[in-house]
Design an enzyme around this catalytic site. Structure first.
Site, PDB file in Angstrom:
ATOM      1  N   ARG A 169      -7.804  -8.965   5.019  1.00  0.00           N
ATOM      2  CA  ARG A 169      -7.835  -9.269   6.461  1.00  0.00           C
ATOM      3  C   ARG A 169      -7.283 -10.650   6.769  1.00  0.00           C
ATOM      4  O   ARG A 169      -6.673 -10.845   7.813  1.00  0.00           O
ATOM      5  CB  ARG A 169      -9.264  -9.128   6.993  1.00  0.00           C
ATOM      6  CG  ARG A 169      -9.772  -7.688   6.971  1.00  0.00           C
ATOM      7  CD  ARG A 169     -11.177  -7.617   7.527  1.00  0.00           C
ATOM      8  NE  ARG A 169     -11.758  -6.285   7.425  1.00  0.00           N
ATOM      9  CZ  ARG A 169     -12.310  -5.793   6.320  1.00  0.00           C
ATOM     10  NH1 ARG A 169     -12.343  -6.504   5.209  1.00  0.00           N
ATOM     11  NH2 ARG A 169     -12.830  -4.569   6.318  1.00  0.00           N
ATOM     12  N   TYR A 201      -2.061   5.472  -4.314  1.00  0.00           N
ATOM     13  CA  TYR A 201      -3.026   6.548  -4.058  1.00  0.00           C
ATOM     14  C   TYR A 201      -2.326   7.833  -4.478  1.00  0.00           C
ATOM     15  O   TYR A 201      -1.097   7.948  -4.327  1.00  0.00           O
ATOM     16  CB  TYR A 201      -3.335   6.672  -2.563  1.00  0.00           C
ATOM     17  CG  TYR A 201      -4.271   5.656  -1.971  1.00  0.00           C
ATOM     18  CD1 TYR A 201      -5.499   5.358  -2.557  1.00  0.00           C
ATOM     19  CD2 TYR A 201      -3.950   5.025  -0.771  1.00  0.00           C
ATOM     20  CE1 TYR A 201      -6.369   4.448  -1.965  1.00  0.00           C
ATOM     21  CE2 TYR A 201      -4.813   4.115  -0.176  1.00  0.00           C
ATOM     22  CZ  TYR A 201      -6.014   3.835  -0.783  1.00  0.00           C
ATOM     23  OH  TYR A 201      -6.876   2.940  -0.193  1.00  0.00           O
ATOM     24  N   HIS A 236     -13.189  -2.732  -1.525  1.00  0.00           N
ATOM     25  CA  HIS A 236     -12.266  -2.296  -0.475  1.00  0.00           C
ATOM     26  C   HIS A 236     -12.569  -3.028   0.844  1.00  0.00           C
ATOM     27  O   HIS A 236     -12.406  -2.486   1.935  1.00  0.00           O
ATOM     28  CB  HIS A 236     -12.397  -0.780  -0.270  1.00  0.00           C
ATOM     29  CG  HIS A 236     -11.107  -0.072   0.009  1.00  0.00           C
ATOM     30  ND1 HIS A 236     -10.493   0.747  -0.905  1.00  0.00           N
ATOM     31  CD2 HIS A 236     -10.315  -0.044   1.109  1.00  0.00           C
ATOM     32  CE1 HIS A 236      -9.390   1.252  -0.364  1.00  0.00           C
ATOM     33  NE2 HIS A 236      -9.263   0.775   0.851  1.00  0.00           N
ATOM     34  N   ASP A 271     -11.437  -9.485  -4.744  1.00  0.00           N
ATOM     35  CA  ASP A 271     -11.178  -9.572  -3.307  1.00  0.00           C
ATOM     36  C   ASP A 271     -12.426  -9.218  -2.524  1.00  0.00           C
ATOM     37  O   ASP A 271     -13.425  -8.756  -3.071  1.00  0.00           O
ATOM     38  CB  ASP A 271      -9.949  -8.753  -2.872  1.00  0.00           C
ATOM     39  CG  ASP A 271     -10.175  -7.238  -2.860  1.00  0.00           C
ATOM     40  OD1 ASP A 271     -11.330  -6.783  -2.769  1.00  0.00           O
ATOM     41  OD2 ASP A 271      -9.172  -6.504  -2.937  1.00  0.00           O
ATOM     42  N   ILE A 296     -12.718 -13.237   1.579  1.00  0.00           N
ATOM     43  CA  ILE A 296     -12.051 -14.545   1.462  1.00  0.00           C
ATOM     44  C   ILE A 296     -11.499 -14.937   2.838  1.00  0.00           C
ATOM     45  O   ILE A 296     -10.613 -14.261   3.375  1.00  0.00           O
ATOM     46  CB  ILE A 296     -10.886 -14.491   0.440  1.00  0.00           C
ATOM     47  CG1 ILE A 296     -11.359 -14.029  -0.928  1.00  0.00           C
ATOM     48  CG2 ILE A 296     -10.141 -15.839   0.404  1.00  0.00           C
ATOM     49  CD1 ILE A 296     -12.063 -15.035  -1.773  1.00  0.00           C
ATOM     50  N   SER A 304       0.839  -1.211   0.000  1.00  0.00           N
ATOM     51  CA  SER A 304       0.000   0.000   0.000  1.00  0.00           C
ATOM     52  C   SER A 304       0.871   1.257   0.000  1.00  0.00           C
ATOM     53  O   SER A 304       1.961   1.274   0.594  1.00  0.00           O
ATOM     54  CB  SER A 304      -0.876   0.000   1.255  1.00  0.00           C
ATOM     55  OG  SER A 304      -1.447   1.272   1.460  1.00  0.00           O
ATOM     56  N   ARG A 309     -15.391   4.960   8.970  1.00  0.00           N
ATOM     57  CA  ARG A 309     -15.221   3.745   9.790  1.00  0.00           C
ATOM     58  C   ARG A 309     -15.550   4.152  11.220  1.00  0.00           C
ATOM     59  O   ARG A 309     -14.722   4.752  11.927  1.00  0.00           O
ATOM     60  CB  ARG A 309     -13.802   3.227   9.677  1.00  0.00           C
ATOM     61  CG  ARG A 309     -13.208   3.436   8.278  1.00  0.00           C
ATOM     62  CD  ARG A 309     -12.927   2.263   7.468  1.00  0.00           C
ATOM     63  NE  ARG A 309     -12.682   2.609   6.068  1.00  0.00           N
ATOM     64  CZ  ARG A 309     -11.491   2.882   5.525  1.00  0.00           C
ATOM     65  NH1 ARG A 309     -10.409   2.859   6.275  1.00  0.00           N
ATOM     66  NH2 ARG A 309     -11.379   3.157   4.243  1.00  0.00           N
ATOM     67  N   LYS A 350      -8.006  -1.391  -9.359  1.00  0.00           N
ATOM     68  CA  LYS A 350      -8.594  -2.063  -8.189  1.00  0.00           C
ATOM     69  C   LYS A 350      -9.796  -1.273  -7.688  1.00  0.00           C
ATOM     70  O   LYS A 350      -9.681  -0.072  -7.418  1.00  0.00           O
ATOM     71  CB  LYS A 350      -7.539  -2.156  -7.068  1.00  0.00           C
ATOM     72  CG  LYS A 350      -8.058  -2.727  -5.760  1.00  0.00           C
ATOM     73  CD  LYS A 350      -6.915  -2.904  -4.768  1.00  0.00           C
ATOM     74  CE  LYS A 350      -7.358  -3.501  -3.448  1.00  0.00           C
ATOM     75  NZ  LYS A 350      -8.002  -2.541  -2.555  1.00  0.00           N
ATOM     76  N   THR A 406      -5.911   2.144  -7.132  1.00  0.00           N
ATOM     77  CA  THR A 406      -7.181   1.979  -6.414  1.00  0.00           C
ATOM     78  C   THR A 406      -8.116   3.115  -6.796  1.00  0.00           C
ATOM     79  O   THR A 406      -7.782   4.291  -6.615  1.00  0.00           O
ATOM     80  CB  THR A 406      -6.921   1.953  -4.893  1.00  0.00           C
ATOM     81  OG1 THR A 406      -6.038   0.870  -4.615  1.00  0.00           O
ATOM     82  CG2 THR A 406      -8.209   1.771  -4.107  1.00  0.00           C
TER      83      THR A 406
HETATM   84  C1  LIG Z   1      -6.819  -2.654   7.432  1.00  0.00           C
HETATM   85  C2  LIG Z   1      -7.012  -2.516   5.959  1.00  0.00           C
HETATM   86  C3  LIG Z   1      -6.306  -1.540   5.271  1.00  0.00           C
HETATM   87  C4  LIG Z   1      -6.452  -1.426   3.881  1.00  0.00           C
HETATM   88  N1  LIG Z   1      -5.685  -0.506   3.199  1.00  0.00           N
HETATM   89  C5  LIG Z   1      -5.789  -0.445   1.857  1.00  0.00           C
HETATM   90  C6  LIG Z   1      -4.936   0.443   1.120  1.00  0.00           C
HETATM   91  O1  LIG Z   1      -4.100   1.122   1.676  1.00  0.00           O
HETATM   92  N2  LIG Z   1      -5.103   0.486  -0.231  1.00  0.00           N
HETATM   93  C7  LIG Z   1      -6.033  -0.292  -0.886  1.00  0.00           C
HETATM   94  O2  LIG Z   1      -6.130  -0.217  -2.124  1.00  0.00           O
HETATM   95  N3  LIG Z   1      -6.816  -1.141  -0.212  1.00  0.00           N
HETATM   96  C8  LIG Z   1      -6.708  -1.248   1.129  1.00  0.00           C
HETATM   97  N4  LIG Z   1      -7.491  -2.132   1.814  1.00  0.00           N
HETATM   98  C9  LIG Z   1      -8.421  -3.001   1.076  1.00  0.00           C
HETATM   99  C10 LIG Z   1      -7.737  -4.318   0.702  1.00  0.00           C
HETATM  100  O3  LIG Z   1      -6.720  -4.101  -0.238  1.00  0.00           O
HETATM  101  C11 LIG Z   1      -8.751  -5.327   0.120  1.00  0.00           C
HETATM  102  O4  LIG Z   1      -9.454  -4.718  -0.936  1.00  0.00           O
HETATM  103  C12 LIG Z   1      -9.738  -5.835   1.177  1.00  0.00           C
HETATM  104  O5  LIG Z   1      -9.087  -6.022   2.407  1.00  0.00           O
HETATM  105  C13 LIG Z   1     -10.359  -7.144   0.740  1.00  0.00           C
HETATM  106  O6  LIG Z   1     -11.274  -7.613   1.658  1.00  0.00           O
HETATM  107  P1  LIG Z   1     -10.917  -8.686   2.808  1.00  0.00           P
HETATM  108  O7  LIG Z   1     -10.227  -7.935   3.885  1.00  0.00           O
HETATM  109  O8  LIG Z   1     -12.248  -9.200   3.233  1.00  0.00           O
HETATM  110  O9  LIG Z   1     -10.023  -9.740   2.189  1.00  0.00           O
HETATM  111  C14 LIG Z   1      -7.351  -2.278   3.197  1.00  0.00           C
HETATM  112  C15 LIG Z   1      -8.045  -3.259   3.897  1.00  0.00           C
HETATM  113  C16 LIG Z   1      -7.875  -3.388   5.272  1.00  0.00           C
HETATM  114  C17 LIG Z   1      -8.622  -4.479   5.982  1.00  0.00           C
END
Ligand SMILES: Cc1cc2nc3c(=O)[nH]c(=O)nc-3n(C[C@H](O)[C@H](O)[C@H](O)COP(=O)(O)O)c2cc1C
Length: 391
Positions: free
Chosen positions: A339, A136, A284, A315, A318, A113, A171, A260, A162
């Site tokens: 996660r 970003y 996301h 995603d 999962i 990230s 949140r 994404k 993204t």
């Molecule tokens: C704590 C956390 C931080 C995240 N930070 C980013 C990020 O910086 N950039 C991004 O494109 N997606 C971010 N995401 C989204 C993840 O890349 C992904 O799309 C998402 O976690 C998928 O769902 P899942 O957690 O159920 O697998 C974040 C997700 C979580 C849980």
């Protein structure tokens, strides 16, 4: 902690989640675990997998089961990639470096990230596998150009853009728990939340040794240096990515660009028209606009629209190897997991991430054998049934 030091009783992602909950202060665990608003999409992302039933073929011998796949030109030991997870260094001080190392050891891709606590060069060096850089536009184009240049020189293999974050989602858990205060408030403003840290002394000691909340090493503001964590929310609000930016990025980045955050056939077509080599069907992880569809539900529409023209990843939700298999049966080339591995990171650092990957990989292998299918490449919709309302 050595690689095998996690107890053998940790057999599911939910076990890792519980361990993470015990090790992390509430503010950090909820940042990782939570979603936007009422968390409806967050829950639905997981629940929707229950709507899809398997149709196994019994009495089929599967002596060799091949779970390898290829995404763009990258060989993966199994069809799951680690998704970008911002602020990973708060979950464990190894953070992005530990997660990248675990991904490389397991033969898969790590996606870093922009919101990272470790310099991207160190993260790239930590993995022997491919690595993708998630972008970003925080800080504007000049700042992005600088980090893209660094990512190119460090040897990142693809750029993930993204598109679903014109502002950060609300949140609610973060606001209630004092996430803003943890990231950068004054000592005085942190006071109401201090008891959370003392309740998790091991995490707190490690956090202090790591120097608290280090600034964002990969967002370097000209004349000022790395961006402080506290500034990210405001910076995101003026960092919307548009399709126009894809043209500009195409000139800067010679490798594949992955969009994404696609949730509709229309956006999937736009991504293809703007040169995306692959798309990630993603909401996301339910952290942005709440009540959008769970990703698995929109996957068939997107596969029908652009399946022949681009590689489709998914995603969201999962938590088991069987979830990965269902996504592939519905047309995804592979999935990203967020996660699932971040719980492992929060629970135990690199060994926790390795255990998460192992749980998912073993789950894919076992599901294939139980289905009577010898390889990922042979999976198709004949191995599942979906509700009539999906047809
Ligand atoms: C704590 C956390 C931080 C995240 N930070 C980013 C990020 O910086 N950039 C991004 O494109 N997606 C971010 N995401 C989204 C993840 O890349 C992904 O799309 C998402 O976690 C998928 O769902 P899942 O957690 O159920 O697998 C974040 C997700 C979580 C849980």
């Amino acid at each position: 902690m050595s690689k095998n030091s996690l107890p053998p009783t940790v057999v599911s992602i939910d076990d890792l989640r519980k361990m993470a909950k015990r090790r992390l202060p509430r503010v950090v665990f909820d940042y990782l675990d939570g979603g936007a608003d009422s968390e409806i999409t967050l829950r639905e992302n997981c629940r929707i997998f229950d709507d899809v039933a398997f149709r196994p073929r019994w009495a089929v011998a599967v002596p060799e089961c091949d779970v390898r796949t290829r995404v763009l030109s990258f060989d993966l030991s199994f069809p799951a990639i680690l998704a970008p997870v911002g602020y990973s260094r708060m979950m464990h001080r190894g953070g992005e470096v530990a997660a990248a190392a675990a991904a490389g050891e397991a033969g898969t891709i790590y996606t870093l990230s922009t919101i990272s606590g470790h310099p991207l060069e160190n993260v790239r060096a930590a993995t022997k596998g491919p690595a993708w850089y998630q972008l970003y536009l925080v800080g504007g184009r000049a700042v992005a150009e600088h980090s893209i240049d660094r990512a190119k020189k460090a040897g990142f293999n693809a750029l993930v853009v993204t598109i679903d974050t014109p502002v950060a989602g609300l949140r609610e858990r973060d606001s209630r728990n004092g996430m803003k205060e943890l990231l950068g408030g004054s000592l005085f403003s942190k006071l109401p939340f201090v008891s959370q840290f003392f309740a998790r002394p091991r995490w707190f000691a490690s956090f202090l040794i790591d120097g608290g909340t280090p600034p964002l090493a990969n967002i370097v503001i000209p004349g000022q240096g790395p961006m402080p964590l506290i500034d990210v929310g405001a910076a995101l609000a003026s960092a919307v990515v548009t399709w126009e930016d894809f043209r500009w990025l195409r000139e800067l980045w010679p490798g594949p660009i992955i969009a994404k955050g696609v949730l509709s056939a229309d956006d999937a077509r736009r991504a293809v028209d703007h040169g995306a080599a692959a798309i990630v069907v993603s909401n996301h992880g339910g952290r942005q606009l709440d009540t959008v569809s769970p990703t698995l539900r929109v996957l068939p529409e997107i596969v029908a629209a652009v399946g022949g023209q681009t590689e489709i990843l998914l995603d969201g939700g999962i938590r088991r190897g069987s979830d990965i298999v269902k996504a592939i049966c519905l047309g995804a080339r592979a999935v990203l997991v967020g996660r699932a591995y971040a719980y492992g990171l929060g629970a135990a650092g690199q060994p926790g991430v390795s255990r998460a990957i192992q749980i998912l990989r073993d789950g894919v292998d076992r599901t294939l054998r139980l289905l009577g299918c010898s390889s990922i490449k042979s999976l198709d919709s004949s191995y599942i049934s979906v509700p009539n309302s999906w047809k």
